[in-house]
Design a protein around this motif. Sequence first.
Motif, PDB file in Angstrom:
ATOM      1  N   LEU A  82       0.821  -1.212   0.000  1.00  0.00           N
ATOM      2  CA  LEU A  82       0.000   0.000   0.000  1.00  0.00           C
ATOM      3  C   LEU A  82       0.857   1.265   0.000  1.00  0.00           C
ATOM      4  CD1 LEU A  82      -2.909  -0.941   2.448  1.00  0.00           C
ATOM      5  CD2 LEU A  82      -3.017  -0.675  -0.035  1.00  0.00           C
ATOM      6  N   TRP A  85       2.530   1.706  -3.510  1.00  0.00           N
ATOM      7  CA  TRP A  85       1.546   1.400  -4.545  1.00  0.00           C
ATOM      8  C   TRP A  85       1.946   1.912  -5.919  1.00  0.00           C
ATOM      9  CZ3 TRP A  85      -1.672  -2.114  -5.448  1.00  0.00           C
ATOM     10  CH2 TRP A  85      -2.672  -1.965  -6.408  1.00  0.00           C
ATOM     11  N   VAL A  89       1.540  -0.829  -8.785  1.00  0.00           N
ATOM     12  CA  VAL A  89       0.450  -0.658  -9.740  1.00  0.00           C
ATOM     13  C   VAL A  89       0.960  -0.840 -11.166  1.00  0.00           C
ATOM     14  CG1 VAL A  89       0.673   1.858 -10.091  1.00  0.00           C
ATOM     15  CG2 VAL A  89      -1.581   0.753 -10.263  1.00  0.00           C
TER      16      VAL A  89
END
Length: 290
Positions: A82, A85, A89
């Motif tokens: 997180l 990210w 991604v």
Amino acid sequence: MSLNQTALPLAFQFTSPGPILVKLGPLTIRWYGFLIASAVLIGVSLSQYLARRRHVNPDLLSDLSIWLVIGAIPAARLYYVLFQWSEYVQNPERIIAIWQGGIAIHGAIIGGVTAALIFAKLKRVSFWQLADLVAPSLILGQAIGRWGNFFNSEAFGDPTNLPWKLYIPLERRPPGLANFEYFHPTFLYESVWNLMVFALLLTLFFRGLQNKPHIKVGTLSLVYLATYSLGRLWIEGLRTDSLMLGPLRIAQVVSLVGITFGLGGLAWLYLSQRPLPDVVSTPENGEVRE
């Protein structure tokens, strides 16, 4: 580990031999995974031993360990992903590649505490008693696990020319630091710090068995939280790869919270003379004998 003596006494250059422990055909065993597995096995054995010394059924700790692994490892990975990210991604297939490194101990603690609270509630036992039995194993596991960062050439600090230093391969160096070869071995700093915390917790545990001094339920957990967080606070300031939230180093923020909570909990126990809130009502000694 390649350990080269330099011209100065007690001067060491640490150089990782690489992340792979052994490769047998299609089977690859990495140092990172091997160390995590070793830490879990050693931790379970130690917790069971400590449970027996407190007259607690060691099978309870064996059952809890399964819950902790299920709760901690995915949470440790999720926490890391997180906060990174923007990197994952672009490469979503790497999210599950935990064997390549990239887990966060604070995420593991959050996941483990959540799992332990549910376990304690279902088993109708004291969460804090369980936590006290796990805390020494946890910090020892952290000391072992930090060496996984060494083999992966990650979690290192700023460039340094101190007598002790860590060589980082060119492809692992941060942007803008490609011309520097040697960095602070922050993995080593934290591993040594964690071993000192481990020694402190064991000392308190065994002195507590003799009531010299009397150790209240929850003390070991709170001492762990405060002392580990104190070490992580200053070591994190040396690192080049901290998880960030804007200008803030997340680990330092969480460490400050941990220090506050740990010291506040100890003050609650020993100054206010009140037991810590728990998932079940327990006697003052908090013994768990399920």
